[in-house]
Structures are given as C-alpha cells and as structure tokens.
Design a protein around this motif. Structure first.
Motif, PDB file in Angstrom:
ATOM      1  N   SER A 134       2.534   8.954  -4.178  1.00  0.00           N
ATOM      2  CA  SER A 134       1.834   7.872  -4.874  1.00  0.00           C
ATOM      3  C   SER A 134       0.796   8.428  -5.845  1.00  0.00           C
ATOM      4  CB  SER A 134       1.159   6.939  -3.870  1.00  0.00           C
ATOM      5  OG  SER A 134       0.277   7.657  -3.026  1.00  0.00           O
ATOM      6  N   ASP A 135       0.128   9.532  -5.453  1.00  0.00           N
ATOM      7  CA  ASP A 135      -0.868  10.150  -6.336  1.00  0.00           C
ATOM      8  C   ASP A 135      -0.210  10.755  -7.570  1.00  0.00           C
ATOM      9  OD1 ASP A 135      -2.956   9.491  -4.676  1.00  0.00           O
ATOM     10  OD2 ASP A 135      -2.984  11.406  -3.625  1.00  0.00           O
ATOM     11  N   LEU A 136       0.921  11.441  -7.354  1.00  0.00           N
ATOM     12  CA  LEU A 136       1.618  12.068  -8.483  1.00  0.00           C
ATOM     13  C   LEU A 136       2.170  11.006  -9.432  1.00  0.00           C
ATOM     14  CD1 LEU A 136       2.565  14.701  -9.804  1.00  0.00           C
ATOM     15  CD2 LEU A 136       4.658  14.542  -8.452  1.00  0.00           C
ATOM     16  N   LYS A 137       2.701   9.935  -8.861  1.00  0.00           N
ATOM     17  CA  LYS A 137       3.267   8.861  -9.688  1.00  0.00           C
ATOM     18  C   LYS A 137       2.158   8.223 -10.530  1.00  0.00           C
ATOM     19  CE  LYS A 137       6.838   5.375  -9.448  1.00  0.00           C
ATOM     20  NZ  LYS A 137       8.235   5.574  -9.179  1.00  0.00           N
ATOM     21  N   THR A 138       1.000   7.966  -9.903  1.00  0.00           N
ATOM     22  CA  THR A 138      -0.128   7.384 -10.629  1.00  0.00           C
ATOM     23  C   THR A 138      -0.613   8.333 -11.717  1.00  0.00           C
ATOM     24  OG1 THR A 138      -0.814   6.151  -8.660  1.00  0.00           O
ATOM     25  CG2 THR A 138      -2.455   6.429 -10.388  1.00  0.00           C
ATOM     26  N   MET A 139      -0.682   9.624 -11.409  1.00  0.00           N
ATOM     27  CA  MET A 139      -1.119  10.623 -12.382  1.00  0.00           C
ATOM     28  C   MET A 139      -0.227  10.601 -13.622  1.00  0.00           C
ATOM     29  SD  MET A 139      -1.544  14.743 -11.802  1.00  0.00           S
ATOM     30  CE  MET A 139      -3.243  14.760 -11.237  1.00  0.00           C
ATOM     31  N   ILE A 140       1.070  10.493 -13.405  1.00  0.00           N
ATOM     32  CA  ILE A 140       2.019  10.450 -14.525  1.00  0.00           C
ATOM     33  C   ILE A 140       1.858   9.144 -15.309  1.00  0.00           C
ATOM     34  CG2 ILE A 140       4.477  10.305 -15.115  1.00  0.00           C
ATOM     35  CD1 ILE A 140       4.996  12.231 -12.755  1.00  0.00           C
ATOM     36  N   GLU A 141       1.752   8.030 -14.589  1.00  0.00           N
ATOM     37  CA  GLU A 141       1.653   6.716 -15.250  1.00  0.00           C
ATOM     38  C   GLU A 141       0.403   6.607 -16.117  1.00  0.00           C
ATOM     39  OE1 GLU A 141       4.047   4.196 -11.770  1.00  0.00           O
ATOM     40  OE2 GLU A 141       1.852   4.201 -11.828  1.00  0.00           O
ATOM     41  N   ARG A 142      -0.688   7.216 -15.674  1.00  0.00           N
ATOM     42  CA  ARG A 142      -1.952   7.081 -16.397  1.00  0.00           C
ATOM     43  C   ARG A 142      -2.042   8.001 -17.616  1.00  0.00           C
ATOM     44  NH1 ARG A 142      -5.746   4.846 -12.694  1.00  0.00           N
ATOM     45  NH2 ARG A 142      -4.581   3.172 -11.674  1.00  0.00           N
ATOM     46  N   LEU A 187      -7.379  14.179  -9.419  1.00  0.00           N
ATOM     47  CA  LEU A 187      -7.472  13.887  -8.000  1.00  0.00           C
ATOM     48  C   LEU A 187      -7.950  15.141  -7.281  1.00  0.00           C
ATOM     49  CD1 LEU A 187      -4.560  15.265  -6.869  1.00  0.00           C
ATOM     50  CD2 LEU A 187      -3.653  13.161  -7.800  1.00  0.00           C
ATOM     51  N   ALA A 188      -8.285  15.006  -6.010  1.00  0.00           N
ATOM     52  CA  ALA A 188      -8.808  16.137  -5.252  1.00  0.00           C
ATOM     53  C   ALA A 188      -7.816  17.305  -5.278  1.00  0.00           C
ATOM     54  CB  ALA A 188      -9.086  15.713  -3.816  1.00  0.00           C
ATOM     55  N   LEU A 189      -8.325  18.514  -5.463  1.00  0.00           N
ATOM     56  CA  LEU A 189      -7.457  19.694  -5.554  1.00  0.00           C
ATOM     57  C   LEU A 189      -6.760  19.932  -4.219  1.00  0.00           C
ATOM     58  CD1 LEU A 189      -6.761  21.976  -7.632  1.00  0.00           C
ATOM     59  CD2 LEU A 189      -8.405  23.395  -6.389  1.00  0.00           C
ATOM     60  N   PRO A 190      -5.415  19.927  -4.209  1.00  0.00           N
ATOM     61  CA  PRO A 190      -4.689  20.124  -2.944  1.00  0.00           C
ATOM     62  C   PRO A 190      -4.867  21.552  -2.412  1.00  0.00           C
ATOM     63  CG  PRO A 190      -3.260  19.199  -4.662  1.00  0.00           C
ATOM     64  CD  PRO A 190      -4.494  19.685  -5.335  1.00  0.00           C
ATOM     65  N   LEU A 191      -4.703  21.712  -1.110  1.00  0.00           N
ATOM     66  CA  LEU A 191      -4.759  23.019  -0.480  1.00  0.00           C
ATOM     67  C   LEU A 191      -3.636  23.892  -1.035  1.00  0.00           C
ATOM     68  CD1 LEU A 191      -6.477  24.323   1.803  1.00  0.00           C
ATOM     69  CD2 LEU A 191      -4.580  23.774   3.353  1.00  0.00           C
ATOM     70  N   ARG A 216       6.774   6.124  -2.158  1.00  0.00           N
ATOM     71  CA  ARG A 216       5.402   6.472  -2.562  1.00  0.00           C
ATOM     72  C   ARG A 216       4.611   7.113  -1.410  1.00  0.00           C
ATOM     73  NH1 ARG A 216       3.962   3.864  -7.613  1.00  0.00           N
ATOM     74  NH2 ARG A 216       1.803   4.484  -7.226  1.00  0.00           N
ATOM     75  N   ASP A 217       5.123   7.007  -0.182  1.00  0.00           N
ATOM     76  CA  ASP A 217       4.442   7.610   0.966  1.00  0.00           C
ATOM     77  C   ASP A 217       4.899   9.038   1.233  1.00  0.00           C
ATOM     78  OD1 ASP A 217       2.952   5.295   1.508  1.00  0.00           O
ATOM     79  OD2 ASP A 217       4.626   4.419   2.631  1.00  0.00           O
ATOM     80  N   ALA A 218       5.885   9.503   0.489  1.00  0.00           N
ATOM     81  CA  ALA A 218       6.423  10.848   0.720  1.00  0.00           C
ATOM     82  C   ALA A 218       5.419  11.915   0.261  1.00  0.00           C
ATOM     83  CB  ALA A 218       7.737  11.014  -0.036  1.00  0.00           C
ATOM     84  N   SER A 219       5.627  13.118   0.765  1.00  0.00           N
ATOM     85  CA  SER A 219       4.841  14.265   0.325  1.00  0.00           C
ATOM     86  C   SER A 219       5.713  15.100  -0.599  1.00  0.00           C
ATOM     87  CB  SER A 219       4.400  15.095   1.536  1.00  0.00           C
ATOM     88  OG  SER A 219       3.672  16.236   1.121  1.00  0.00           O
TER      89      SER A 219
END
Length: 372
Positions: A134-142, A187-191, A216-219
C-alpha cells in the motif's frame, strides 16, 4: 511438455507478464512468452530487454519442458475461453508447434526454442529491503504524474528513489519532475535500505509495478544494485534496468522561504479550476489566480472563445498577489491531495509555488508559474 491448468489462474498470470511485451518487435523472440513446466508449477516469463516479469503458478505437470509462444495471441485465446475451463498445453516431437486444448476448442501456435529466450541477468544486489504494498502504491500514485515524457532529458523519465537523512528518522523518498512541476513523497526508511544508491526507476517499470500490485496488504521485497532493481511479491518477480543518468539537484528548486500562505478547500478549488479552464486554449491552459484577503479569484481570458471568472473563499492575510498556472498541472496536483484543505505557499508571481496537503506532510508539490 504436457500441462493442465485452470483457465482463470493461467489468464491472470498471462495478463501480468504479457503487458511488458511490445506490440511491434524487430526481434521475434521478444514477442513471445517463455513457458517452463516443472514439478507442480509453470513459470511464465516475458521481457523487452529492459524489464522482465516472471510469474509462477501451480499446475498439473504430466511432463516437464519449456517453450515460447506469441504472448498477445496466447493471452487473447485464453481470455476468450469460457470461465472454469481446464486448459491442456502440449508440445510433442515437433518443437515448432504448441497445442492448446480447452473443451472442444483446439489451437496450434508457432513456437520458438526456449533456449533463444533472453534473460535479464541481474548480478549482485547490494541492498535488500521490504515495503508495504500500500505504501509503494501510494508513493507511485503521488509522483508518477510528474514524470517527464521528454526523451531528450532521459534522466527525468522516471522516479528518483533514494534515502535521505531526516529528523526524527531517515526517509525513503521518491521524486519526479518534468521541469514544470515536481512531486515528492516519502515514508520511513525500511530496514536494509540505509546506504542504498540513489536510483532512477524508469516510467515503464513504475507503471508495471503499480499495475501488478493487487494485494495492498502484501509485503514487497525490493532489491537494488547500481544498474538494476527487482520487485518480488505474490509469486511475481519484476526485474528492470535503471536509467543510467544523474538526477538533477531537485532540492535547489524547492523554495524554503515562501511566506505567503493560502489555505483553500481542495475539492472546491479543483472544481473551480476545471470549470474556468473550459474557456482556456488547448495550447496555453493558463488560469490566473488573484489571491487577496479571504478570497481567491480564478480567471481565464481566451481571445478566441471568451472569458471565465470564479471566486472562492480562502484563508489568506498577506499582500495581494496575481499568479498564473497551467490548469492541467493544478488539477493533477489537486487530485493527489486527500485532505479537505490545500495549502499554497507563495513568494511572488515569478517564483515556484509549494503545494501541500494540510493534514499529510508525506507529500510535497512544486509548481512553476506561467505568464498570464
């Protein structure tokens, strides 16, 4: 090779991989999808030599093997079959043909040898990290709307993905610009992303990844090297070359001291821009904003068709300012704002304007003004 697979599962996988295949190819094998059958599964692969998509789906494999068939033709055949159909894919001694059986339908397709199918050699990946779908999808959409389509400035033909130092925590930031507008989302920097190289992900790759994300819940596992990026999720692996270029120092064009602030209802503003721009010329698309105490007046003057004016209530108490923008660009940015209020931070009629969502500081937009 002899494989039996349910139509809907096969169609879904075909739909995912065939979209990277160009309709016109000078290299015949690139028009094909690679089908590899092994114990309990088939693997479908397609590539245009810059992007490669591989998907693995369960299947009843009576006899293993590998072949390639025309991607779009295979997709059209399976798409037109009745739902619930069981497909049987066979290749016998004649390696130049593949047979497809489905109910009373039978098709025979020209095949090319699997050995000729090119793979996108990935090499070593220096960084590996996971991002919520969901974060990646939002990042692309924005950000995707601001990707440049001007081929001469090829280094702007994608999204610049990089890590940035910030307080209280570091960020993973995506930036796109075409020279007229800029979109930034973080968004927060992933590990595992710390120390990652700044990379430019091509437009086609960005759009393919966005299209492939269904859950959207997948990793999503992201792997990076200096020249490639890989996305892995839901049995799909997409590998892509990166744009070999240097993204401009975009932070220099983001104003830091715009002190004139206007807050306006996002939805009402977008609707007003849309209405008055009906009069504007296709070429110019210019809309003038007169921003004064407690209001903003939008006007369009087109010598060929007439004029339009609309007034909106706005929260503004600085000196009056007249500034012009491309109506299409204003609507694109307004469409990204999910909150009720859009905030415009201005300096003067000739300087870039910063636009943000009042309730969400993860995204930032910069818009260059027009002469009106």
């Amino acid at each position: 090779m002899k494989v039996t697979i349910e139509r809907s599962a096969f169609l879904k996988a075909l739909n995912h991989v065939q979209s990277v295949v160009e309709r016109r190819n000078t290299i015949p094998i690139l028009s094909n999808v690679l089908i590899q059958a092994r114990a309990g599964e088939i693997r479908l692969s397609a590539t245009d030599l810059d992007v490669e998509v591989i998907e693995t789906v369960p299947a009843d494999v009576a006899q293993g093997g590998a072949t390639t068939v025309p991607a779009h033709m295979m997709h059209d055949i399976v798409r037109k079959l009745p739902d619930g159909t069981q497909l049987q894919i066979e290749q016998g001694a004649d390696t130049g043909r593949v047979s497809i059986f489905a109910g009373r339908s039978r098709f025979a397709l020209q095949a090319l040898p699997a050995e000729e199918f090119p793979g996108l050699t990935a090499g070593e990946f220096s960084n590996n990290f996971a991002v919520q779908a969901s974060d990646l999808k939002t990042m692309i959409e924005r950000t995707r709307f601001a990707i440049s389509t001007e081929e001469t400035r090829y280094y702007l033909n994608g999204i610049y993905l990089h890590a940035v130092r910030a307080e209280p925590a570091d960020k993973l930031r995506a930036v796109a610009t075409d020279g007229h507008r800029l979109a930034q989302f973080e968004l927060a920097l992933p590990l595992g992303a710390a120390g990652m190289p700044g990379v430019i992900v091509p437009r086609k790759t960005v759009l393919e990844v966005h299209r492939l994300i269904e859950d959207r819940d997948a990793s999503i596992e992201i792997s990076l090297s200096q020249s490639k990026i890989r996305f892995g999720f839901d049995g799909i692996v997409l590998t892509s070359k990166l744009i070999d270029g240097t993204f401009p120092d975009y932070e220099r064009v983001i104003p830091k001291h715009n002190d004139k602030v206007m807050d306006v209802d996002t939805k009402l503003f977008a609707q007003a821009v849309d209405r008055v721009s009906t009069i504007s010329s296709e070429k110019g698309r210019a809309v003038k904003l007169h921003i004064g105490s407690g209001k903003v007046v939008l006007t369009v003057n087109n010598p060929d068709s007439g004029s339009a004016e609309e007034e909106l209530v706005a929260d503004y108490d600085a000196t009056d300012i007249d500034i012009g923008f491309n109506a299409r660009y204003l609507l694109d940015i307004a469409g990204q704002l999910e909150g009720d209020t859009a905030r415009f931070m201005l300096a003067d009629a000739g300087s870039p304007t910063v636009i943000r969502d009042v309730v969400d500081d993860s995204a930032l937009y910069v818009l260059m003004p027009m002469r009106v």
